[in-house]
Design an enzyme around this catalytic site. Structure first.
Site, PDB file in Angstrom:
ATOM      1  N   GLU A  34      53.389   5.756  58.468  1.00  0.00           N
ATOM      2  CA  GLU A  34      53.062   5.292  59.828  1.00  0.00           C
ATOM      3  C   GLU A  34      53.811   3.996  60.137  1.00  0.00           C
ATOM      4  OE1 GLU A  34      51.263   7.059  61.979  1.00  0.00           O
ATOM      5  OE2 GLU A  34      50.972   8.590  60.445  1.00  0.00           O
ATOM      6  N   GLU A  75      43.977   2.191  62.656  1.00  0.00           N
ATOM      7  CA  GLU A  75      45.210   2.912  62.288  1.00  0.00           C
ATOM      8  C   GLU A  75      44.924   3.970  61.217  1.00  0.00           C
ATOM      9  OE1 GLU A  75      48.243   2.349  63.915  1.00  0.00           O
ATOM     10  OE2 GLU A  75      48.748   4.205  62.888  1.00  0.00           O
ATOM     11  N   GLU A  82      45.201  12.482  63.218  1.00  0.00           N
ATOM     12  CA  GLU A  82      46.494  13.177  63.376  1.00  0.00           C
ATOM     13  C   GLU A  82      46.656  14.265  62.317  1.00  0.00           C
ATOM     14  OE1 GLU A  82      49.165   9.499  65.224  1.00  0.00           O
ATOM     15  OE2 GLU A  82      49.664  10.327  63.256  1.00  0.00           O
ATOM     16  N   LYS A 101      44.479  13.301  69.761  1.00  0.00           N
ATOM     17  CA  LYS A 101      45.528  12.357  69.338  1.00  0.00           C
ATOM     18  C   LYS A 101      45.674  11.200  70.320  1.00  0.00           C
ATOM     19  CE  LYS A 101      48.498  15.189  66.425  1.00  0.00           C
ATOM     20  NZ  LYS A 101      49.883  15.596  66.174  1.00  0.00           N
ATOM     21  N   ASP A 102      45.573  11.501  71.616  1.00  0.00           N
ATOM     22  CA  ASP A 102      45.696  10.422  72.615  1.00  0.00           C
ATOM     23  C   ASP A 102      44.534   9.433  72.494  1.00  0.00           C
ATOM     24  OD1 ASP A 102      47.975  11.629  73.497  1.00  0.00           O
ATOM     25  OD2 ASP A 102      47.195  12.293  75.430  1.00  0.00           O
TER      26      ASP A 102
HETATM   27  N1  LIG Z   1      49.743  19.848  68.887  1.00  0.00           N
HETATM   28  C1  LIG Z   1      49.794  19.056  69.957  1.00  0.00           C
HETATM   29  N2  LIG Z   1      49.334  19.497  71.143  1.00  0.00           N
HETATM   30  C2  LIG Z   1      49.379  18.702  72.245  1.00  0.00           C
HETATM   31  N3  LIG Z   1      49.892  17.461  72.267  1.00  0.00           N
HETATM   32  C3  LIG Z   1      50.354  16.960  71.106  1.00  0.00           C
HETATM   33  C4  LIG Z   1      50.329  17.720  69.900  1.00  0.00           C
HETATM   34  N4  LIG Z   1      50.851  16.953  68.907  1.00  0.00           N
HETATM   35  C5  LIG Z   1      51.188  15.791  69.480  1.00  0.00           C
HETATM   36  N5  LIG Z   1      50.888  15.769  70.789  1.00  0.00           N
HETATM   37  C6  LIG Z   1      51.157  14.681  71.760  1.00  0.00           C
HETATM   38  O1  LIG Z   1      52.150  13.838  71.211  1.00  0.00           O
HETATM   39  C7  LIG Z   1      51.635  12.499  71.013  1.00  0.00           C
HETATM   40  C8  LIG Z   1      52.217  11.921  69.739  1.00  0.00           C
HETATM   41  O2  LIG Z   1      51.875  12.764  68.639  1.00  0.00           O
HETATM   42  P1  LIG Z   1      51.489  12.187  67.202  1.00  0.00           P
HETATM   43  O3  LIG Z   1      50.209  11.388  67.341  1.00  0.00           O
HETATM   44  O4  LIG Z   1      51.482  13.308  66.238  1.00  0.00           O
HETATM   45  O5  LIG Z   1      52.740  11.253  66.958  1.00  0.00           O
HETATM   46  P2  LIG Z   1      52.818   9.781  66.357  1.00  0.00           P
HETATM   47  O6  LIG Z   1      54.180   9.284  66.660  1.00  0.00           O
HETATM   48  O7  LIG Z   1      52.372   9.830  64.936  1.00  0.00           O
HETATM   49  O8  LIG Z   1      51.728   8.949  67.224  1.00  0.00           O
HETATM   50  P3  LIG Z   1      51.149   7.467  66.922  1.00  0.00           P
HETATM   51  O9  LIG Z   1      52.166   6.514  67.479  1.00  0.00           O
HETATM   52  O10 LIG Z   1      49.825   7.420  67.682  1.00  0.00           O
HETATM   53  O11 LIG Z   1      50.942   7.351  65.426  1.00  0.00           O
HETATM   54  C9  LIG Z   1      50.104  12.671  70.994  1.00  0.00           C
HETATM   55  O12 LIG Z   1      49.458  11.467  71.416  1.00  0.00           O
HETATM   56  C10 LIG Z   1      49.904  13.804  71.983  1.00  0.00           C
HETATM   57  O13 LIG Z   1      49.922  13.353  73.334  1.00  0.00           O
END
Ligand SMILES: Nc1ncnc2c1ncn2[C@@H]1O[C@H](COP(=O)(O)OP(=O)(O)OP(=O)(O)O)[C@@H](O)[C@H]1O
Length: 131
Positions: A34, A75, A82, A101-102
């Site tokens: 992360e 976090e 996630e 996730k949001d």
């Molecule tokens: N399977 C899914 N279905 C719908 N939307 C998704 C999916 N996977 C991810 N998203 C969208 O993409 C965004 C980012 O995904 P994810 O949280 O996996 O990435 P990240 O870069 O690890 O995020 P963060 O910065 O919060 O750690 C999510 O907040 C969501 O809006």
């Protein structure tokens, strides 16, 4: 021929040392995977350096530690959510996956914002003394 590969553990830990090793692996996984967590660690380091530089009192250290822990906790929770969402839906787009996730990302943002407010409130008197 070598001995057969041991099956990966899927059950309960049998020793405290095993539990510790897995907990450590979990902490390391968050730091390694992360990017945000690495930023949080750098921010925490800056806060500690500032605290040391300003010779803050014990009460202020407690508030700073709480602020740092709040962000790390959020976090870690975000990473768990996630991983669970990815486990359930994989790469498929899903409205509930997006919501989960949001909201988890929003939790980290709120925690970071609150940590900044706590930091400013408790460090303000020390910073004012410098002026
Ligand atoms: N399977 C899914 N279905 C719908 N939307 C998704 C999916 N996977 C991810 N998203 C969208 O993409 C965004 C980012 O995904 P994810 O949280 O996996 O990435 P990240 O870069 O690890 O995020 P963060 O910065 O919060 O750690 C999510 O907040 C969501 O809006």
């Amino acid at each position: 021929m070598g001995s057969p590969a041991k099956a990966p553990q899927t059950g309960k830990n049998r020793h405290f040392s095993q539990a510790l090793r897995h907990a450590g692996a979990g902490i390391w996984a968050v730091i390694k995977n992360e990017r945000n967590m690495r930023s949080h660690l750098v921010s925490a380091g800056v806060v500690v350096v500032v605290g040391l530089g300003l010779h803050v009192d014990l009460n202020t250290w407690c508030w700073l530690a709480l602020a740092i822990a709040l962000v790390w906790f959020a976090e870690f929770l975000n990473t768990v959510i996630e991983a669970l969402v990815n486990l359930i839906v994989g790469q498929r787009y899903d409205e509930n996956a997006k919501l989960a996730k949001d909201v988890a990302a929003g939790l980290v943002l709120l925690a970071a914002g609150l940590a900044v407010v706590i930091g400013l409130l408790v460090l303000a008197p020390y910073l004012a003394d410098l002026i």
